[in-house]
Design a protein around this motif. Structure first.
Motif, mmCIF file in Angstrom:
data_model
loop_
_atom_site.group_PDB
_atom_site.id
_atom_site.type_symbol
_atom_site.label_atom_id
_atom_site.label_comp_id
_atom_site.label_asym_id
_atom_site.label_seq_id
_atom_site.Cartn_x
_atom_site.Cartn_y
_atom_site.Cartn_z
ATOM 1 N N LEU A 2 0.851 -1.271 0.105
ATOM 2 C CA LEU A 2 0.089 -0.086 0.083
ATOM 3 C C LEU A 2 0.840 1.132 -0.071
ATOM 4 O O LEU A 2 0.664 2.201 -0.632
ATOM 5 C CB LEU A 2 -0.992 -0.026 1.458
ATOM 6 C CG LEU A 2 -1.931 1.151 1.309
ATOM 7 C CD1 LEU A 2 -2.959 1.048 0.380
ATOM 8 C CD2 LEU A 2 -2.659 1.092 2.461
ATOM 9 N N THR A 3 1.920 1.289 0.842
ATOM 10 C CA THR A 3 2.765 2.267 0.850
ATOM 11 C C THR A 3 3.562 2.707 -0.150
ATOM 12 O O THR A 3 3.537 3.839 -0.871
ATOM 13 C CB THR A 3 3.946 2.236 1.843
ATOM 14 O OG1 THR A 3 3.151 1.970 3.358
ATOM 15 C CG2 THR A 3 4.731 3.428 2.095
ATOM 16 N N LEU A 4 3.810 1.608 -1.200
ATOM 17 C CA LEU A 4 4.765 1.656 -2.202
ATOM 18 C C LEU A 4 3.754 2.363 -3.220
ATOM 19 O O LEU A 4 3.941 2.821 -4.239
ATOM 20 C CB LEU A 4 5.360 0.243 -2.841
ATOM 21 C CG LEU A 4 6.575 0.110 -2.124
ATOM 22 C CD1 LEU A 4 6.939 -1.292 -2.480
ATOM 23 C CD2 LEU A 4 7.581 1.079 -2.181
ATOM 24 N N ILE A 40 4.747 0.993 -11.742
ATOM 25 C CA ILE A 40 3.280 0.523 -11.982
ATOM 26 C C ILE A 40 2.840 -0.567 -12.230
ATOM 27 O O ILE A 40 1.848 -0.949 -11.696
ATOM 28 C CB ILE A 40 2.770 1.855 -12.614
ATOM 29 C CG1 ILE A 40 2.902 3.173 -11.896
ATOM 30 C CG2 ILE A 40 1.422 1.707 -13.048
ATOM 31 C CD1 ILE A 40 2.773 4.361 -12.936
ATOM 32 N N GLN A 41 3.691 -1.201 -13.341
ATOM 33 C CA GLN A 41 3.282 -2.434 -13.897
ATOM 34 C C GLN A 41 3.403 -3.592 -12.554
ATOM 35 O O GLN A 41 2.780 -4.270 -12.622
ATOM 36 C CB GLN A 41 4.122 -2.965 -14.936
ATOM 37 C CG GLN A 41 3.860 -4.113 -15.550
ATOM 38 C CD GLN A 41 2.724 -3.844 -16.225
ATOM 39 O OE1 GLN A 41 2.147 -2.995 -16.783
ATOM 40 N NE2 GLN A 41 1.910 -5.254 -16.286
ATOM 41 N N LEU A 45 3.340 -3.044 -9.418
ATOM 42 C CA LEU A 45 2.312 -3.065 -8.627
ATOM 43 C C LEU A 45 0.935 -3.557 -8.998
ATOM 44 O O LEU A 45 -0.034 -4.148 -8.100
ATOM 45 C CB LEU A 45 1.977 -1.367 -8.059
ATOM 46 C CG LEU A 45 3.116 -0.764 -7.101
ATOM 47 C CD1 LEU A 45 3.047 0.702 -7.208
ATOM 48 C CD2 LEU A 45 3.321 -1.519 -5.779
ATOM 49 N N GLU A 46 0.779 -3.273 -10.294
ATOM 50 C CA GLU A 46 -0.604 -3.937 -11.068
ATOM 51 C C GLU A 46 -0.438 -5.506 -10.744
ATOM 52 O O GLU A 46 -1.471 -6.150 -10.418
ATOM 53 C CB GLU A 46 -0.827 -3.448 -12.178
ATOM 54 C CG GLU A 46 -1.328 -1.958 -12.290
ATOM 55 C CD GLU A 46 -1.290 -1.584 -13.789
ATOM 56 O OE1 GLU A 46 -0.937 -2.211 -14.547
ATOM 57 O OE2 GLU A 46 -1.732 -0.264 -13.957
ATOM 58 N N ASN A 47 0.897 -6.139 -10.907
ATOM 59 C CA ASN A 47 0.925 -7.360 -10.968
ATOM 60 C C ASN A 47 0.622 -7.923 -9.678
ATOM 61 O O ASN A 47 0.143 -8.925 -9.137
ATOM 62 C CB ASN A 47 2.173 -7.727 -11.510
ATOM 63 C CG ASN A 47 2.311 -7.500 -13.053
ATOM 64 O OD1 ASN A 47 1.196 -7.477 -13.826
ATOM 65 N ND2 ASN A 47 3.559 -7.365 -13.387
ATOM 66 N N ALA A 48 1.270 -7.140 -8.349
ATOM 67 C CA ALA A 48 1.075 -7.662 -7.345
ATOM 68 C C ALA A 48 -0.195 -7.491 -6.800
ATOM 69 O O ALA A 48 -0.895 -8.330 -5.867
ATOM 70 C CB ALA A 48 1.947 -6.562 -6.174
ATOM 71 N N GLN A 49 -0.973 -6.504 -7.295
ATOM 72 C CA GLN A 49 -2.464 -6.345 -6.950
ATOM 73 C C GLN A 49 -3.297 -7.441 -7.339
ATOM 74 O O GLN A 49 -4.083 -8.024 -7.021
ATOM 75 C CB GLN A 49 -3.077 -4.902 -7.379
ATOM 76 C CG GLN A 49 -4.331 -4.902 -7.052
ATOM 77 C CD GLN A 49 -4.845 -3.492 -7.337
ATOM 78 O OE1 GLN A 49 -4.174 -2.713 -8.515
ATOM 79 N NE2 GLN A 49 -5.712 -2.748 -6.817
#
Length: 127
Positions: free
Chosen positions: A6-8, A63-64, A66-70
């Protein structure tokens, strides 16, 4: 782990907004030989520095990631919800079986008490 992600994500989301339109200050390159010299032609050179191009790529990669992690976390959530639904169904089944068996136990105990009372009455009548 969730706090870090979340922080990242917040950090990268707002850092992208901060640098959305590039540098607010673009320094002018005035060379002594080309600036102010009489008879010299002034040429304007627009170049994008390597750090700006690399920075944009890094932000896009972040960003990519983070989207993959999400997406991974969402998939894990779906798996956990499915497991929970299965366990919940089993729990409800066991709970209903337990309640039915409890009723049967009480009914059998009641019958045993009634038989004991009937035996006692018969014994009293015999004497």
């Amino acid at each position: 782990m969730k706090k870090i992600v979340l922080t990242l994500s917040v950090l990268f989301a707002f850092s992208g907004l901060a640098f959305a339109d590039g540098n607010a200050f673009t320094p002018l390159n005035f060379n002594d030989t080309s600036y102010g010299a009489a008879g010299s032609s002034n040429t304007v050179v627009n170049t994008i520095s390597d750090t700006e191009a690399t920075g944009n790529g890094n932000i896009q990669n972040a960003i990519q990631q983070l989207e993959n992690a999400q997406n991974d976390i969402r998939n894990e959530l779906l798996n956990l919800k499915t497991k929970y639904a299965d366990v919940d169904a089993q729990y409800k089944l066991v709970k209903s079986e337990r309640a039915a068996l409890n009723k049967q136990v009480r009914a059998v105990e009641k019958r045993i008490k009634e038989i004991d009372k009937a035996k006692d009455r018969i014994k009293k009548n015999m004497i």
